[in-house]
Design a protein around this motif. Structure first.
Motif, short mmCIF file in Angstrom:
data_model
loop_
_atom_site.label_atom_id
_atom_site.label_comp_id
_atom_site.label_asym_id
_atom_site.label_seq_id
_atom_site.Cartn_x
_atom_site.Cartn_y
_atom_site.Cartn_z
N THR A 73 -6.41 -3.63 14.29
CA THR A 73 -6.17 -3.17 12.92
C THR A 73 -4.83 -2.45 12.88
O THR A 73 -4.49 -1.70 13.80
CB THR A 73 -7.29 -2.24 12.45
N LEU A 74 -4.10 -2.65 11.80
CA LEU A 74 -2.78 -2.05 11.65
C LEU A 74 -2.63 -1.44 10.27
O LEU A 74 -3.01 -2.04 9.28
CB LEU A 74 -1.70 -3.11 11.88
N HIS A 75 -2.07 -0.22 10.23
CA HIS A 75 -1.61 0.38 8.97
C HIS A 75 -0.12 0.06 8.86
O HIS A 75 0.71 0.76 9.44
CB HIS A 75 -1.86 1.89 8.97
N ALA A 76 0.19 -1.00 8.16
CA ALA A 76 1.56 -1.52 8.14
C ALA A 76 2.42 -0.77 7.14
O ALA A 76 2.06 -0.62 5.97
CB ALA A 76 1.54 -3.01 7.81
N TYR A 77 3.59 -0.30 7.61
CA TYR A 77 4.53 0.42 6.74
C TYR A 77 5.59 -0.50 6.14
O TYR A 77 6.09 -0.25 5.05
CB TYR A 77 5.25 1.52 7.52
N GLY A 78 5.97 -1.53 6.88
CA GLY A 78 7.04 -2.37 6.36
C GLY A 78 7.27 -3.59 7.22
O GLY A 78 6.82 -3.69 8.35
N ILE A 79 7.99 -4.55 6.63
CA ILE A 79 8.39 -5.78 7.30
C ILE A 79 9.90 -5.74 7.50
O ILE A 79 10.65 -5.39 6.58
CB ILE A 79 7.98 -7.01 6.48
N VAL A 80 10.35 -6.09 8.69
CA VAL A 80 11.76 -5.97 9.04
C VAL A 80 12.26 -7.28 9.63
O VAL A 80 11.60 -7.87 10.48
CB VAL A 80 11.98 -4.84 10.06
N ALA A 81 13.41 -7.75 9.15
CA ALA A 81 14.09 -8.90 9.75
C ALA A 81 15.19 -8.36 10.65
O ALA A 81 16.07 -7.61 10.20
CB ALA A 81 14.68 -9.80 8.67
N HIS A 82 15.15 -8.73 11.93
CA HIS A 82 16.11 -8.20 12.90
C HIS A 82 16.48 -9.28 13.90
O HIS A 82 15.60 -9.85 14.57
CB HIS A 82 15.51 -6.98 13.62
N SER A 83 17.78 -9.56 14.00
CA SER A 83 18.32 -10.50 15.00
C SER A 83 17.58 -11.84 14.97
O SER A 83 17.24 -12.40 16.02
CB SER A 83 18.25 -9.88 16.40
N GLY A 84 17.33 -12.35 13.78
CA GLY A 84 16.74 -13.68 13.66
C GLY A 84 15.24 -13.73 13.76
O GLY A 84 14.67 -14.83 13.77
N ARG A 85 14.57 -12.59 13.83
CA ARG A 85 13.11 -12.58 13.91
C ARG A 85 12.53 -11.65 12.85
O ARG A 85 13.21 -10.75 12.35
CB ARG A 85 12.64 -12.14 15.30
N PHE A 96 -4.68 3.80 3.18
CA PHE A 96 -4.18 4.83 4.09
C PHE A 96 -2.94 5.46 3.49
O PHE A 96 -2.30 4.91 2.59
CB PHE A 96 -3.86 4.23 5.46
N GLU A 97 -2.59 6.62 3.99
CA GLU A 97 -1.40 7.34 3.55
C GLU A 97 -0.27 7.07 4.54
O GLU A 97 -0.40 7.34 5.74
CB GLU A 97 -1.66 8.85 3.46
N ALA A 98 0.82 6.53 4.03
CA ALA A 98 1.97 6.29 4.89
C ALA A 98 2.76 7.59 5.05
O ALA A 98 2.77 8.44 4.16
CB ALA A 98 2.87 5.22 4.29
N PRO A 99 3.42 7.78 6.19
CA PRO A 99 4.26 8.97 6.36
C PRO A 99 5.41 8.97 5.36
O PRO A 99 5.81 7.91 4.84
CB PRO A 99 4.77 8.85 7.79
#
Length: 330
Positions: free
Chosen positions: A173-185, A216-219
């Protein structure tokens, strides 16, 4: 756009966005007078586009409810932007459905463009050269990407099935904060609530993602991009390298960015010094291979000390010997 036809198409795009647009608003957006807006509306009506006139204080123009515009109406600039975006996305690896989808999308756009526009765009793409080679990256599943994006937006836990770089599979299980594109991935970053630690996962290694009940509450200001970059510098790898390099932070970061290395003060600056002052800094690097570090250290052209590992010291000496042998050749 300065041509009347271009402004008529822009007017149609504005009306397509929904709601009622006042004459004053449309005139301002198009850069024309109110009477010109009315003439453009008449052009649309002549083309059987059902533009309705709304009377009253907040009146103006709107499209009739239920009207469906043609599937694609792109100006020359818009078509160029879309096609170049597809090319750049395919080369950088930032596509979610592989090469086939981008190629078929490009073909569809070309088919509906006027011949003279398609010919000019094809000429540009044929003349275009890149300084880097096309990337070959595994692409994430579009359904996984959209499911996680929804979980990020609504702050809902998400369950994922993940395969790590050692081919170990797990469900977590993950509390996801964001999606990031970095160096082609593509990456997703968040907190694993079971262990209470930040985690970063490659999206192309996620086989399934589904949102769970609850929230959930994100930081505050989680800065997903910074978390991903910092995670690369602190991740567990085969080799742990510790160096002391004499220079400024900017000089060292030019070759060893935050995604690669951590910097710490070794000789703290005195009160009359600043970050631009050259001094000894401790540099920590974690890497699967060491063979790329000697050329990087050589390119820094700064004094350095290798604290660990001894294997890197041997590689640096061998690299120096090779450079010396090349320089002695006639």
């Amino acid at each position: 756009m300065t041509r009347p036809t271009g402004r008529v198409l822009t007017l149609l795009e504005l009306l397509q966005s929904g709601g009622t647009r006042t004459v004053a608003e449309l005139a301002d957006r198009l850069g024309v007078e109110g009477r010109t807006v009315r003439r453009y509306v008449a052009h649309l009506i002549d083309l059987d586009v059902p533009v309705e006139s709304v009377r009253g204080r907040y009146g103006g123009y709107r499209l009739a409810p239920g009207y469906r515009l043609p599937p694609l109406m792109l100006s020359d600039d818009e078509a160029l932007a879309v096609l170049l975006g597809l090319v750049a996305g395919r080369r950088s690896g930032l596509m979610t459905t592989g090469h086939t989808a981008s190629e078929t999308a490009s073909a569809k756009i070309r088919r509906v463009l006027p011949q003279h526009v398609a010919r000019r765009l094809d000429t540009l793409l044929e003349s275009l050269a890149f300084t880097d080679q096309p990337g070959e990256f595994a692409t994430p599943d579009a359904g996984v990407l959209l499911a996680i994006a929804d979980a990020v937006r609504h702050r809902r836990p998400v369950s994922i099935r993940y395969t790590d770089r050692n081919a170990r599979r797990s469900e977590r299980t993950l509390h996801a904060y964001g999606i990031v594109a970095h160096s082609g991935r593509w990456y997703v970053t968040g907190t694993d609530p079971e262990i209470g630690e930040d985690r970063t996962f490659r999206l192309d290694r996620i086989a399934d993602a589904r949102t769970l009940p609850g929230s959930f509450e994100a930081p505050v200001d989680p800065d997903p991009a910074q978390r991903v970059v910092s995670g690369f510098a602190t991740a567990e790898y085969r080799h742990q390298v510790t160096l002391r390099i004499h220079g400024t932070v900017e000089q060292i970061r030019a070759q060893l960015p935050p995604a690669v290395a951590r910097l710490e003060e070794y000789d703290a600056p005195t009160a009359d010094q600043d970050r631009a002052t050259e001094r000894w800094l401790r540099v920590e690097v974690r890497a699967e291979r060491l063979d790329w570090l000697p050329p990087v250290l050589a390119s820094l052209d700064r004094p350095f000390v290798i604290e660990r590992p001894d294997e890197l010291r041997a590689l640096v000496m061998a690299h120096a010997d090779r450079l010396a042998s090349y320089a002695r050749q006639a």
